[in-house]
Motif scaffolding. Structure first.
Motif, PDB file in Angstrom:
ATOM      1  N   ARG A  72       0.816  -1.207   0.000  1.00 35.63           N
ATOM      2  CA  ARG A  72       0.000   0.000   0.000  1.00 35.63           C
ATOM      3  C   ARG A  72       0.860   1.272   0.000  1.00 35.63           C
ATOM      4  N   VAL A  73       1.892   1.296   0.845  1.00 34.32           N
ATOM      5  CA  VAL A  73       2.693   2.506   1.030  1.00 34.32           C
ATOM      6  C   VAL A  73       3.798   2.643  -0.024  1.00 34.32           C
ATOM      7  N   LEU A  74       4.517   1.548  -0.281  1.00 32.25           N
ATOM      8  CA  LEU A  74       5.673   1.600  -1.180  1.00 32.25           C
ATOM      9  C   LEU A  74       5.354   1.134  -2.599  1.00 32.25           C
ATOM     10  N   ARG A  75       4.264   0.407  -2.753  1.00 37.65           N
ATOM     11  CA  ARG A  75       3.826  -0.194  -4.007  1.00 37.65           C
ATOM     12  C   ARG A  75       4.445  -1.587  -4.178  1.00 37.65           C
ATOM     13  N   GLU A  76       3.826  -2.336  -5.086  1.00 39.94           N
ATOM     14  CA  GLU A  76       4.193  -3.743  -5.255  1.00 39.94           C
ATOM     15  C   GLU A  76       5.600  -3.949  -5.814  1.00 39.94           C
ATOM     16  N   GLY A  77       6.070  -3.048  -6.661  1.00 36.79           N
ATOM     17  CA  GLY A  77       7.370  -3.231  -7.295  1.00 36.79           C
ATOM     18  C   GLY A  77       8.561  -2.803  -6.452  1.00 36.79           C
ATOM     19  N   THR A  81       9.035  -4.467  -0.625  1.00 35.88           N
ATOM     20  CA  THR A  81       7.775  -5.200  -0.769  1.00 35.88           C
ATOM     21  C   THR A  81       8.038  -6.600  -1.318  1.00 35.88           C
ATOM     22  N   LEU A  82       8.904  -6.679  -2.319  1.00 33.88           N
ATOM     23  CA  LEU A  82       9.229  -7.975  -2.922  1.00 33.88           C
ATOM     24  C   LEU A  82       9.935  -8.885  -1.920  1.00 33.88           C
ATOM     25  N   THR A  83      10.798  -8.316  -1.086  1.00 37.80           N
ATOM     26  CA  THR A  83      11.453  -9.102  -0.039  1.00 37.80           C
ATOM     27  C   THR A  83      10.411  -9.637   0.939  1.00 37.80           C
ATOM     28  N   SER A  84       9.448  -8.804   1.286  1.00 43.87           N
ATOM     29  CA  SER A  84       8.374  -9.240   2.186  1.00 43.87           C
ATOM     30  C   SER A  84       7.580 -10.393   1.584  1.00 43.87           C
ATOM     31  N   MET A  85       7.310 -10.307   0.292  1.00 41.55           N
ATOM     32  CA  MET A  85       6.576 -11.380  -0.381  1.00 41.55           C
ATOM     33  C   MET A  85       7.364 -12.683  -0.331  1.00 41.55           C
ATOM     34  N   ARG A  99       0.787 -24.158  -2.225  1.00 39.11           N
ATOM     35  CA  ARG A  99       0.045 -23.323  -3.188  1.00 39.11           C
ATOM     36  C   ARG A  99       0.157 -21.844  -2.831  1.00 39.11           C
ATOM     37  N   ASP A 100       0.029 -21.537  -1.528  1.00 39.15           N
ATOM     38  CA  ASP A 100       0.171 -20.144  -1.091  1.00 39.15           C
ATOM     39  C   ASP A 100       1.583 -19.635  -1.373  1.00 39.15           C
ATOM     40  N   ALA A 101       2.573 -20.492  -1.080  1.00 39.06           N
ATOM     41  CA  ALA A 101       3.970 -20.125  -1.339  1.00 39.06           C
ATOM     42  C   ALA A 101       4.181 -19.892  -2.834  1.00 39.06           C
ATOM     43  N   GLU A 102       3.678 -20.815  -3.650  1.00 43.38           N
ATOM     44  CA  GLU A 102       3.840 -20.699  -5.100  1.00 43.38           C
ATOM     45  C   GLU A 102       3.219 -19.418  -5.635  1.00 43.38           C
ATOM     46  N   GLU A 103       2.032 -19.103  -5.186  1.00 40.58           N
ATOM     47  CA  GLU A 103       1.340 -17.902  -5.662  1.00 40.58           C
ATOM     48  C   GLU A 103       2.175 -16.637  -5.411  1.00 40.58           C
ATOM     49  N   LEU A 104       2.710 -16.502  -4.197  1.00 39.20           N
ATOM     50  CA  LEU A 104       3.535 -15.337  -3.869  1.00 39.20           C
ATOM     51  C   LEU A 104       4.855 -15.347  -4.636  1.00 39.20           C
ATOM     52  N   GLU A 105       5.465 -16.523  -4.770  1.00 39.44           N
ATOM     53  CA  GLU A 105       6.749 -16.613  -5.469  1.00 39.44           C
ATOM     54  C   GLU A 105       6.609 -16.287  -6.951  1.00 39.44           C
ATOM     55  N   VAL A 106       5.524 -16.725  -7.558  1.00 42.19           N
ATOM     56  CA  VAL A 106       5.281 -16.391  -8.967  1.00 42.19           C
ATOM     57  C   VAL A 106       5.120 -14.882  -9.106  1.00 42.19           C
ATOM     58  N   GLN A 107       4.334 -14.298  -8.216  1.00 35.73           N
ATOM     59  CA  GLN A 107       4.106 -12.854  -8.241  1.00 35.73           C
ATOM     60  C   GLN A 107       5.419 -12.087  -8.043  1.00 35.73           C
ATOM     61  N   ALA A 108       6.212 -12.495  -7.048  1.00 37.30           N
ATOM     62  CA  ALA A 108       7.486 -11.822  -6.771  1.00 37.30           C
ATOM     63  C   ALA A 108       8.457 -11.991  -7.939  1.00 37.30           C
ATOM     64  N   THR A 109       8.517 -13.189  -8.508  1.00 38.28           N
ATOM     65  CA  THR A 109       9.423 -13.457  -9.624  1.00 38.28           C
ATOM     66  C   THR A 109       9.054 -12.607 -10.841  1.00 38.28           C
ATOM     67  N   GLU A 110       7.778 -12.588 -11.185  1.00 38.92           N
ATOM     68  CA  GLU A 110       7.348 -11.806 -12.345  1.00 38.92           C
ATOM     69  C   GLU A 110       7.591 -10.314 -12.138  1.00 38.92           C
ATOM     70  N   LYS A 119      18.344 -11.044 -15.156  1.00 45.99           N
ATOM     71  CA  LYS A 119      19.707 -11.390 -14.745  1.00 45.99           C
ATOM     72  C   LYS A 119      20.045 -10.939 -13.321  1.00 45.99           C
ATOM     73  N   HIS A 120      19.188 -10.153 -12.711  1.00 41.63           N
ATOM     74  CA  HIS A 120      19.485  -9.614 -11.378  1.00 41.63           C
ATOM     75  C   HIS A 120      19.517 -10.749 -10.346  1.00 41.63           C
ATOM     76  N   PRO A 121      20.474 -10.725  -9.412  1.00 44.91           N
ATOM     77  CA  PRO A 121      20.575 -11.783  -8.391  1.00 44.91           C
ATOM     78  C   PRO A 121      19.286 -12.007  -7.590  1.00 44.91           C
ATOM     79  N   ASP A 122      18.551 -10.936  -7.290  1.00 45.18           N
ATOM     80  CA  ASP A 122      17.296 -11.105  -6.545  1.00 45.18           C
ATOM     81  C   ASP A 122      16.236 -11.818  -7.381  1.00 45.18           C
ATOM     82  N   THR A 123      16.191 -11.514  -8.668  1.00 45.73           N
ATOM     83  CA  THR A 123      15.251 -12.195  -9.565  1.00 45.73           C
ATOM     84  C   THR A 123      15.602 -13.678  -9.649  1.00 45.73           C
ATOM     85  N   LEU A 124      16.886 -13.957  -9.792  1.00 47.48           N
ATOM     86  CA  LEU A 124      17.328 -15.359  -9.871  1.00 47.48           C
ATOM     87  C   LEU A 124      17.048 -16.095  -8.561  1.00 47.48           C
TER      88      LEU A 124
END
Length: 178
Positions: A72-77, A81-85, A99-110, A119-124
């Protein structure tokens, strides 16, 4: 207080780290407000302390709160926020909630692919976490596809002998073994 809590945390002195993290979090809430980035970091630190003690439900409650507030405050990207996900996804995985883990990981990865690029280490790292979740679900082919992609990219970007590259090779070997 936060630095001392971190020192206790690194020494595995969870109870002492927890006590200081709770104090720091409460003070930051009172002085800075509940949505301040430093307050959210304190909450995330406390959640990680619970996580390392195997207190999954308590960790989850804080992680959900931190993630939702950061969205809400910082936005999804935003990187925080991505670390929290990812942290919440790992907690779900430790509870067997694949399933819950997968849903968040797919969202964070995308999102990381879009914001940081592939190529970014966090994306990998996100891609690697998602592959591990696929393995935990017995979805070997999907895990293999991601692990091959992560391994090849890490070899190209980080080099063949980098620790993250070697971890990728090991994960892929484990998948082949399964």
């Amino acid at each position: 207080m936060v630095n001392l809590a971190s020192t206790y945390w690194n020494q595995g002195r969870w109870k002492e780290a927890e006590e200081l993290n709770v104090q720091a979090m409460e003070m930051r809430k009172r002085v800075l407000g509940e949505e301040h980035p430093s307050t959210l970091t304190s909450m995330a630190n406390l959640a990680l302390t619970y996580w390392n003690q195997g207190r999954w439900k308590e960790a989850e409650e804080l992680e959900v709160q931190v993630m939702e507030t950061r969205k809400r405050v910082l936005r999804e990207g935003h990187l925080d926020t991505l670390t929290s996900m990812n942290n919440l996804a790992l907690t779900y995985g430790n509870q067997g909630r694949w399933r819950d883990a997968e849903e968040l990981e797919v969202q964070a990865t995308e999102t990381r692919k879009r914001v940081l690029r592939e190529k970014h280490p966090d994306t990998l790292a996100s891609m690697g976490n998602l592959a591990l979740t696929y393995k935990d679900q017995g979805r070997w082919k999907k895990a293999e596809e991601l692990e091959v992609q992560v391994m090849k990219t890490r070899k190209r970007v980080l080099g063949e002998e980098h620790l993250d590259t070697l971890t990728s090779i090991n994960n892929l070997a484990s998948t082949y073994g399964n």
